[in-house]
Design an enzyme around this catalytic site. Structure first.
Site, PDB file in Angstrom:
ATOM      1  N   ASN A   7       0.864  -1.177   0.000  1.00 54.46           N
ATOM      2  CA  ASN A   7       0.000   0.000   0.000  1.00 54.46           C
ATOM      3  C   ASN A   7       0.899   1.225   0.000  1.00 54.46           C
ATOM      4  O   ASN A   7       1.481   1.590   1.023  1.00 54.46           O
ATOM      5  CB  ASN A   7      -0.919  -0.020   1.229  1.00 54.46           C
ATOM      6  CG  ASN A   7      -1.988   1.062   1.173  1.00 54.46           C
ATOM      7  OD1 ASN A   7      -1.852   2.071   0.503  1.00 54.46           O
ATOM      8  ND2 ASN A   7      -3.063   0.837   1.906  1.00 54.46           N
ATOM      9  N   ARG A  52      -2.091  -2.232  -3.938  1.00 50.61           N
ATOM     10  CA  ARG A  52      -3.209  -1.285  -3.988  1.00 50.61           C
ATOM     11  C   ARG A  52      -2.884  -0.230  -5.038  1.00 50.61           C
ATOM     12  O   ARG A  52      -1.862   0.453  -4.950  1.00 50.61           O
ATOM     13  CB  ARG A  52      -3.405  -0.614  -2.633  1.00 50.61           C
ATOM     14  CG  ARG A  52      -4.455   0.497  -2.667  1.00 50.61           C
ATOM     15  CD  ARG A  52      -4.547   1.215  -1.338  1.00 50.61           C
ATOM     16  NE  ARG A  52      -5.468   2.335  -1.399  1.00 50.61           N
ATOM     17  CZ  ARG A  52      -5.169   3.582  -1.070  1.00 50.61           C
ATOM     18  NH1 ARG A  52      -3.946   3.883  -0.656  1.00 50.61           N
ATOM     19  NH2 ARG A  52      -6.066   4.534  -1.157  1.00 50.61           N
ATOM     20  N   HIS A 141     -11.469   4.563  -2.230  1.00 55.43           N
ATOM     21  CA  HIS A 141     -11.529   3.773  -0.984  1.00 55.43           C
ATOM     22  C   HIS A 141     -12.291   2.467  -1.188  1.00 55.43           C
ATOM     23  O   HIS A 141     -12.806   1.880  -0.234  1.00 55.43           O
ATOM     24  CB  HIS A 141     -12.194   4.554   0.155  1.00 55.43           C
ATOM     25  CG  HIS A 141     -11.417   5.729   0.654  1.00 55.43           C
ATOM     26  ND1 HIS A 141     -12.024   6.908   1.031  1.00 55.43           N
ATOM     27  CD2 HIS A 141     -10.085   5.917   0.822  1.00 55.43           C
ATOM     28  CE1 HIS A 141     -11.099   7.770   1.426  1.00 55.43           C
ATOM     29  NE2 HIS A 141      -9.912   7.189   1.304  1.00 55.43           N
ATOM     30  N   ARG A 198      -8.442  18.172   2.892  1.00 54.94           N
ATOM     31  CA  ARG A 198      -9.226  18.383   1.673  1.00 54.94           C
ATOM     32  C   ARG A 198     -10.569  19.016   2.018  1.00 54.94           C
ATOM     33  O   ARG A 198     -11.181  18.682   3.032  1.00 54.94           O
ATOM     34  CB  ARG A 198      -9.469  17.057   0.944  1.00 54.94           C
ATOM     35  CG  ARG A 198      -8.219  16.369   0.466  1.00 54.94           C
ATOM     36  CD  ARG A 198      -8.563  15.053  -0.208  1.00 54.94           C
ATOM     37  NE  ARG A 198      -7.405  14.179  -0.279  1.00 54.94           N
ATOM     38  CZ  ARG A 198      -7.466  12.861  -0.399  1.00 54.94           C
ATOM     39  NH1 ARG A 198      -8.647  12.265  -0.465  1.00 54.94           N
ATOM     40  NH2 ARG A 198      -6.374  12.140  -0.446  1.00 54.94           N
ATOM     41  N   GLU A 338      -7.664  -3.315   4.509  1.00 56.26           N
ATOM     42  CA  GLU A 338      -7.495  -3.325   3.052  1.00 56.26           C
ATOM     43  C   GLU A 338      -6.539  -4.428   2.620  1.00 56.26           C
ATOM     44  O   GLU A 338      -6.663  -4.973   1.522  1.00 56.26           O
ATOM     45  CB  GLU A 338      -6.977  -1.968   2.586  1.00 56.26           C
ATOM     46  CG  GLU A 338      -7.990  -0.846   2.710  1.00 56.26           C
ATOM     47  CD  GLU A 338      -7.368   0.523   2.550  1.00 56.26           C
ATOM     48  OE1 GLU A 338      -7.855   1.307   1.722  1.00 56.26           O
ATOM     49  OE2 GLU A 338      -6.395   0.817   3.265  1.00 56.26           O
TER      50      GLU A 338
END
Length: 351
Positions: A7, A52, A141, A198, A338
Site C-alpha cells: 500500500n 493497492r 476507498h 481536503r 485493506e
C-alpha cells in the site's frame, strides 16, 4: 498462498505479509530511504504480491495480474489521478525490482464502485466532455468499503449497508446486496466529505470565481483545496484528535470544524441510505471512524430519524457493535483491513 500486500502512500510504503490463512507474519511501514532489499530479505518469501492501485479507470473493474502491458495502461491513467497514481506505480516498481520473479496483482480502489448505476455515476455536463475525457464519478476507498461491507453483511445479514471510511481521506458508500450503488467521492478524491486537509465538495462556481476575480491559477486552487483546506483550514489542525481536544477547550475554530464535519457526514449518510433504498446497518471504519466515539455518537444523534442510535457504553470501543437497545438500524465499528481485501483479490486473480 503467502501474499505480500503493498500500500503505497504519500510518504511511506506499507508492507504486510499474510500467511495462507491470512495471519499476519510480518508488517512494516517502509519510510523514504529504507533499504527495501534488506527488509524483504529478512522476511519469508511471498508467493504473490498484491498492490493497492488507486485508479483503474473504466478499464480495470477487478484485480488483474500485472505485466508490461498492464503497467503501461496504469501509467496512462495518471492524468485521472495525478497525485495518487504515481505513488502506486512507484511502490509497484520498487517491490518488483526486489521480487522480479514473484507474480504481482493490481487491486483497484475504484473497482468496487464500477457497479454504481449511471444515474449516480453521471455528471450533468456535455456528452463530448464525458466521452473525450472519461468524466464520471469513479469513487475511491473501494478496497476498504468492499472489506467493511462484506464483514457487516456476514455479521448482521443486512442487505442495505452504509459504510463510512473516515481517515485523513474520507468517503461513504451505499452498498446493496454486496454491490456499491453510490459513493461520495467522484471524478477525484476531492469530492464529498470534509477531510483532514481536503475541502470536500465546494461550489464549482467558487473555483471559477477565485480564478477569475482573484487571479489564482488552477494549480494554486487545486493545491489549496487538496492540502490546506478541510479540518486544517477550519481548526488549524488536520488531526481529528487535536481538533477534538481544542474543541474541548472551547476553541471556536475547532468547534466550527467539528460542526461542519458532522453536518456533512450526517447528510452524506442520509444520502447514501436513500441510494440504497433504506439502511439496515451503518459501519464506521478508518482511523477516525474506528477511534473517535464522539464523531460516531454525534452522527447517530443527527440520524435518529432514520432509526440510528448508539449505546454510550458500547460506543467506547474500536471494534464491534455499538447499537443502542431498540434501535432499528445496527451500527458497528469495523477495523480497516485493506490488506485482506488485496490478498483476496490477488489469490482470485492468480486462480
Amino acid at each position: 498462498m503467502r501474499v505480500l500486500t503493498v500500500n503505497a502512500g504519500s510518504s511511506s510504503l506499507k508492507l504486510r505479509l499474510l500467511g495462507p490463512n491470512d495471519e499476519v507474519e510480518r508488517s512494516t511501514d517502509a519510510e523514504p530511504g529504507v533499504d527495501l532489499e534488506e527488509v524483504l530479505r529478512a522476511w519469508p518469501a511471498p508467493e504473490a504480491v498484491g498492490h493497492r492501485v488507486v485508479h483503474g479507470g473504466t478499464r480495470f473493474t477487478e484485480p488483474i495480474v500485472i505485466d508490461t502491458g498492464v503497467r503501461k495502461e496504469l501509467e496512462d491513467l495518471t492524468a485521472l489521478a495525478p497525485l495518487h497514481q504515481p505513488k502506486s506505480l512507484a511502490g509497484l516498481d520498487a517491490v518488483t525490482a526486489q521480487l522480479p520473479e514473484v507474480p504481482a496483482v493490481a487491486c483497484f480502489d475504484t473497482a468496487f464502485h464500477t457497479t454504481i448505476p449511471q444515474a449516480a455515476a453521471t455528471y450533468a455536463v456535455p456528452g463530448e466532455w464525458r466521452e473525450r475525457y472519461a468524466i464520471r464519478r469513479y469513487g475511491f476507498h473501494g478496497l476498504s468499503h468492499a472489506w467493511c461491507s462484506a464483514r457487516v453483511a456476514r455479521f448482521t445479514g443486512a442487505r442495505r449497508i452504509v459504510t463510512a471510511h473516515l481517515g485523513a481521506g474520507a468517503s461513504l458508500a451505499a452498498v446493496l446486496d454486496g454491490r456499491s450503488v453510490d459513493t461520495t467521492m467522484g471524478f477525484t478524491p476531492l469530492e464529498g466529505l470534509v477531510m483532514a486537509t481536503r475541502s470536500g465538495s465546494v461550489d464549482p462556481g467558487l473555483v471559477l470565481w477565485l480564478e477569475e476575480h482573484e487571479g489564482l491559477s488552477p494549480r494554486e486552487v487545486a493545491e489549496t483545496l487538496e492540502k490546506r483546506s478541510g479540518l486544517a483550514a477550519l481548526a488549524g489542525k488536520a488531526d481529528m484528535r487535536e481538533v477534538l481536544a481544542a474543541a474541548g477547550r472551547g476553541d471556536a475554530g475547532a468547534v466550527l470544524a467539528l460542526d461542519v464535519y458532522v453536518h456533512r457526514l450526517a447528510a452524506g449518510i442520509a444520502s447514501m441510505a436513500a441510494a440504497a433504498g433504506g439502511i439496515e446497518a451503518l459501519a464506521f471504519t478508518g482511523g477516525v471512524g474506528e477511534h473517535t466515539p464522539e464523531i460516531r455518537a454525534r452522527a447517530a444523534e443527527r440520524l435518529a430519524f432514520l432509526g440510528l442510535a448508539v449505546d454510550p457504553a458500547r460506543n467506547d470501543t474500536n471494534e464491534g457493535e455499538i447499537t443502542a437497545a431498540g434501535a432499528a438500524v445496527r451500527t458497528l465499528v469495523v477495523p480497516a483491513r485493506e490488506d485482506l481485501e488485496i490478498a483476496r483479490g490477488t489469490r482470485a486473480a492468480l486462480r
